[in-house]
Design an enzyme around this catalytic site. Structure first.
Site, mmCIF file in Angstrom:
data_model
loop_
_atom_site.group_PDB
_atom_site.id
_atom_site.type_symbol
_atom_site.label_atom_id
_atom_site.label_comp_id
_atom_site.label_asym_id
_atom_site.label_seq_id
_atom_site.Cartn_x
_atom_site.Cartn_y
_atom_site.Cartn_z
ATOM 1 N N LYS A 191 44.844 14.225 -9.606
ATOM 2 C CA LYS A 191 45.097 13.943 -11.201
ATOM 3 C C LYS A 191 44.914 15.024 -12.251
ATOM 4 O O LYS A 191 43.867 15.300 -12.388
ATOM 5 C CB LYS A 191 44.276 12.557 -11.506
ATOM 6 C CG LYS A 191 44.995 11.979 -12.830
ATOM 7 C CD LYS A 191 43.982 11.851 -13.970
ATOM 8 C CE LYS A 191 43.410 12.840 -14.631
ATOM 9 N NZ LYS A 191 44.257 13.095 -15.945
ATOM 10 N N GLU A 267 32.350 20.131 -10.649
ATOM 11 C CA GLU A 267 32.179 21.677 -11.196
ATOM 12 C C GLU A 267 32.217 21.552 -12.733
ATOM 13 O O GLU A 267 33.421 21.068 -13.077
ATOM 14 C CB GLU A 267 33.110 22.283 -10.644
ATOM 15 C CG GLU A 267 33.058 23.768 -10.696
ATOM 16 C CD GLU A 267 33.507 24.275 -11.975
ATOM 17 O OE1 GLU A 267 32.960 24.513 -12.838
ATOM 18 O OE2 GLU A 267 34.706 24.939 -11.821
ATOM 19 N N CYS A 301 34.656 27.715 -17.838
ATOM 20 C CA CYS A 301 33.341 27.258 -17.713
ATOM 21 C C CYS A 301 32.430 28.371 -17.578
ATOM 22 O O CYS A 301 31.305 28.005 -17.448
ATOM 23 C CB CYS A 301 33.350 26.067 -16.816
ATOM 24 S SG CYS A 301 34.219 26.611 -15.410
ATOM 25 N N GLU A 398 28.778 24.634 -24.891
ATOM 26 C CA GLU A 398 29.770 25.492 -24.841
ATOM 27 C C GLU A 398 31.014 25.491 -26.444
ATOM 28 O O GLU A 398 31.230 24.484 -26.470
ATOM 29 C CB GLU A 398 30.902 24.970 -23.515
ATOM 30 C CG GLU A 398 30.320 25.407 -22.130
ATOM 31 C CD GLU A 398 31.241 24.726 -21.270
ATOM 32 O OE1 GLU A 398 31.723 25.630 -20.411
ATOM 33 O OE2 GLU A 398 31.368 23.859 -21.330
HETATM 34 P P1 ADP Z 1 37.955 18.792 -20.994
HETATM 35 O O1 ADP Z 1 36.988 18.527 -22.249
HETATM 36 O O2 ADP Z 1 38.054 20.155 -20.464
HETATM 37 O O3 ADP Z 1 39.319 18.317 -21.535
HETATM 38 P P2 ADP Z 1 37.584 16.449 -19.563
HETATM 39 O O4 ADP Z 1 36.368 16.101 -18.492
HETATM 40 O O5 ADP Z 1 37.784 15.353 -20.682
HETATM 41 O O6 ADP Z 1 37.522 18.259 -19.881
HETATM 42 O O7 ADP Z 1 38.755 16.370 -18.493
HETATM 43 C C1 ADP Z 1 39.002 16.992 -17.105
HETATM 44 C C2 ADP Z 1 39.873 16.088 -16.346
HETATM 45 O O8 ADP Z 1 39.147 14.801 -16.426
HETATM 46 C C3 ADP Z 1 41.153 15.742 -16.763
HETATM 47 O O9 ADP Z 1 42.170 15.759 -15.891
HETATM 48 C C4 ADP Z 1 41.124 14.409 -17.613
HETATM 49 O O10 ADP Z 1 42.094 13.705 -17.753
HETATM 50 C C5 ADP Z 1 40.182 13.788 -16.783
HETATM 51 N N1 ADP Z 1 39.468 12.651 -17.372
HETATM 52 C C6 ADP Z 1 38.726 12.629 -18.818
HETATM 53 N N2 ADP Z 1 38.214 11.423 -18.892
HETATM 54 C C7 ADP Z 1 38.105 10.739 -17.531
HETATM 55 C C8 ADP Z 1 37.627 9.554 -17.092
HETATM 56 N N3 ADP Z 1 37.139 8.679 -17.989
HETATM 57 N N4 ADP Z 1 37.995 9.360 -15.750
HETATM 58 C C9 ADP Z 1 38.553 10.127 -14.921
HETATM 59 N N5 ADP Z 1 39.034 11.427 -15.309
HETATM 60 C C10 ADP Z 1 38.922 11.611 -16.490
#
Ligand code: ADP
Length: 500
Positions: A191, A267, A301, A398
Site C-alpha cells: 500500500k 522503520e 527520516c 522532526e
Molecule cells: P507521513 O507523516 O510521512 O505521511 P504516515 O505514517 O502518515 O507518514 O504515512 C506513511 C504510510 O502509512 C502511508 O502509506 C500512509 O497512507 C499510511 N498510513 C497512514 N495512516 C495509516 C493507518 N492508520 N493505517 C495504515 N496505514 C496508514
C-alpha cells in the site's frame, strides 16, 4: 500488458507511457476500485494533476491478500535461483527505465530530477542485492544434544507480507521491502502513500514484465489508509507487516498486529544529530550537512535535524554553511536543474513554519531564509537558524523541511548527551579527525545508523534501521533477509550406530 488507461500531463513526456498506471494491481489484473472511485495525484510543484488512482478500501485489500495467499505456495517452492532471476530482470528494467521512473517520481513527489534518478538507481540496487542474497538463505547444522540426534535449521519464507510505504522515497522504500520479501519466497500486498502511488504502480508494471507471477505482488491504492491498513493488520492470512512512516502510525499498526502476533518491521521517524567537533574538517562537514540536511528538501527520516557545533568553530561553520546554502537552487524539478523542490503538501509547510516561529519565539536568530519561497505553493526557503536550544519544538520533533538549526556545545560529553536526548534513534552523524573520539562517539550514540565524516549513509549493502522509538528490524545488507524468514529448527533422532 497491463491494461492501463492513458492519463497524466503532457509535461511528463514519458518515453514509455504505459508506466503511468491509473489502476491498481490485484492478482495479476489491473483493476479499478469496486465502487469506481478515484483519487487525484497532484504535482506538489504546481498543483497540476499527474494522474488518478483507484480509491480502494478494505474489500479490495482483502482480495489482494487472498491473491497473495494463493500465489504463495508456488512462488515459495521455486528455487532460489529462479526467484533471483526474476529479481535480476526487474533490476535491469528499473535501470532501463530510469529516466521515465525519475520523471514520474519528480512529478508526484517534487524532488529534484537528479535526486529522483538517484532514487531509482537506489531502488534498483535493492533488487540486485537481494537477487544475490536469495541464493544465500543458508541454514546451519548444529552438533546434536544427544549421540543419536542431529540438528538442522531451515530458513523459510514467513508468508504473505503487507508493505506500507511513505511518500518521501516512493520507489526505494517499496523496493527495499519487495526485494527481500520476494527473494525469501514471500508474496506481497503493498500500500503506497496516497500522495505518491504512481511510482509504486510503475514498479508493478515492471514486475510483471520481469516475470513476477500473478498474485506475487499486489498493489492496493486509496485515500482511506486506515481501512486498508486495518485489513492488512487484521487479516490472519498476512503473516508480516513491514512499515515505513511516522512513529505515531507505526505504533498504531504495531498494536493492531499484536492481536494476530504478526511479525513486524518498523522503520519510523528519526531526529538525527549532526555533530561538528572542534577538530573537524569544516569544509567536509559543510558538504555533509548540505547532503544530509537538504536532500529531498529535508524530508527524509535520516536527515540531520539538529546540528550541534562546538563553540570554537560555531561561527566559522555557520558562515561556511550559509555560503553553501546560498547556492542551493530552489525550483520545479521538471523545469530545470534544481537542488531543492517543494514540500510535499500544505500540512508539511505549516509544520515547518510552526517550528521556525517557535524557535524564533524562544530566541533563535534567522541567519538565512525563514519564510515561504517566492515561488509560492509549498516552496520554502533554505533556512539557517542560529542559537537553537533543546527547549525548541525543532529539537524534539522532526521538522521534515529545509531548516538547519545550529546548537552550540562545549565538550564531547555534552554533545553526546544532547544528541541522545530524544526518543528517536535512527541516524546520527559526526565530524572529527580524532580516532579515539570517533570510536567513543560511535559507540555512545543511541542510533541504528552512524555516519562518521560523511552525511551519506544509505546503501543496499548496509543494515538500515533504528533503535528506541525509531523502530525495529533492519532493511538491506546480509541481515535484510532475516526479517522475511522464519528460522525453523529440525531435530532428527534415532540415528544409531550401524551394525557392521
Ligand atoms: P507521513 O507523516 O510521512 O505521511 P504516515 O505514517 O502518515 O507518514 O504515512 C506513511 C504510510 O502509512 C502511508 O502509506 C500512509 O497512507 C499510511 N498510513 C497512514 N495512516 C495509516 C493507518 N492508520 N493505517 C495504515 N496505514 C496508514
Amino acid at each position: 500488458m497491463n491494461g492501463n488507461r492513458p492519463s497524466g500531463t503532457s509535461r511528463l513526456a514519458l518515453s514509455d507511457p504505459s508506466l503511468l498506471s491509473s489502476r491498481a494491481l490485484v492478482g495479476g489484473d489491473w483493476v479499478d476500485a469496486d465502487a469506481g472511485g478515484t483519487c487525484e495525484v497532484t504535482n506538489p510543484a504546481d498543483g497540476t494533476r499527474v494522474g488518478t488512482i483507484p480509491d480502494m478500501g478494505a474489500a479490495e485489500a482483502r482480495r489482494a491478500i487472498d491473491a497473495a495467499h494463493a500465489a504463495f505456495p508456488a512462488w515459495s517452492r521455486r528455487s532460489a535461483g529462479e526467484r533471483a532471476e526474476v529479481l535480476g530482470r526487474m533490476h535491469a528494467l528499473l535501470i532501463e527505465h530510469q529516466e521515465d521512473l525519475a520523471r514520474l517520481m519528480t512529478a508526484e513527489q517534487g524532488k529534484p530530477l537528479a535526486e529522483a534518478r538517484g532514487e531509482v538507481a537506489y531502488a534498483a540496487s535493492y533488487l540486485q542485492w537481494f537477487a544475490e542474497e536469495a541464493r544465500r538463505a543458508y541454514g546451519d547444522t548444529i552438533p546434536g544434544h544427544a549421540a543419536d540426534a542431529r540438528i538442522l535449521t531451515l530458513r523459510q519464507p514467513v508468508g504473505v507480507v503487507a508493505a506500507i510505504t511513505p511518500w518521501n522515497f516512493p520507489s526505494a522504500m517499496l523496493a527495499r521491502k519487495l526485494a527481500p520479501a520476494l527473494a525469501a519466497g514471500c508474496t506481497v500486498v503493498a500500500k503506497p502513500a496516497t500522495q505518491t502511488p504512481l511510482s509504486a504502480l510503475a514498479l508493478g508494471v515492471l514486475a510483471g514484465r520481469a516475470g513476477v507471477p500473478a498474485g506475487v505482488l499486489n498493489i492496493v491504492t486509496g485515500r482511506d489508509a486506515a481501512a486498508i491498513g486495518g485489513e492488512l493488520t487484521g487479516n490472519a492470512k498476512v503473516r508480516k507487516l513491514s512499515f515505513t512512516g511516522s512513529t505515531a502510525v507505526g505504533k498504531t499498526l504495531m498494536a493492531q498486529c499484536a492481536a494476530g502476533m504478526k511479525r513486524i518491521s518498523m522503520e519510523l521517524g528519526g531526529n538525527a544529530p549532526f555533530i561538528v567537533f572542534e577538530d573537524a574538517d569544516l569544509d567536509a562537514a559543510v558538504e555533509g550537512a548540505i547532503a544530509s540536511k537538504f536532500r529531498n528538501t529535508g524530508q527524509t527520516c535520516i536527515c540531520a535535524n539538529r546540528l550541534f557545533v562546538h563553540e570554537a568553530v560555531y561561527d566559522a561553520f555557520a558562515a561556511r554553511l550559509g555560503d553553501a546554502m546560498a547556492k542551493l537552487r530552489v525550483g520545479d524539478g521538471l523545469a530545470g536543474e534544481t537542488d531543492q523542490g517543494p514540500l510535499i503538501d500544505g500540512k508539511a509547510l505549516e509544520k515547518v513554519e510552526e517550528h521556525v516561529a517557535d524557535a524564533v519565539a524562544r530566541g533563535a536568530r534567522v541567519a538565512m531564509g525563514g519564510r515561504r519561497h517566492a515561488l509560492g505553493g509549498t516552496f520554502y526557503e533554505p533556512t539557517l537558524l542560529l542559537g537553537a536550544t533543546p527547549d525548541m519544538l525543532l529539537a524534539r520533533e522532526e521538522t521534515f523541511g529545509p531548516v538547519a538549526p545550529l546548537f552550540r556545545f562545549s565538550s564531547e560529553d555534552e554533545a553526546v548527551a544532547l544528541a541522545n536526548d530524544t526518543e528517536a534513534g535512527l541516524a546520527g552523524y559526526f565530524y572529527t579527525r580524532d580516532l579515539a573520539r570517533a570510536w567513543r562517539v560511535a559507540e555512545a550514540l543511541e542510533c541504528g545508523i552512524v555516519g562518521i565524516n560523511t552525511g551519506r549513509v544509505s546503501t543496499a549493502v548496509a543494515p538500515f534501521g533504528g533503535v528506541k522509538e525509531s523502530g525495529t528490524g533492519r532493511e538491506g545488507s546480509k541481515y535484510g533477509l532475516d526479517d522475511y524468514t522464519e528460522l525453523k529448527y529440525v531435530c532428527i533422532g534415532g540415528i544409531r550406530p550401524g551394525t557392521p
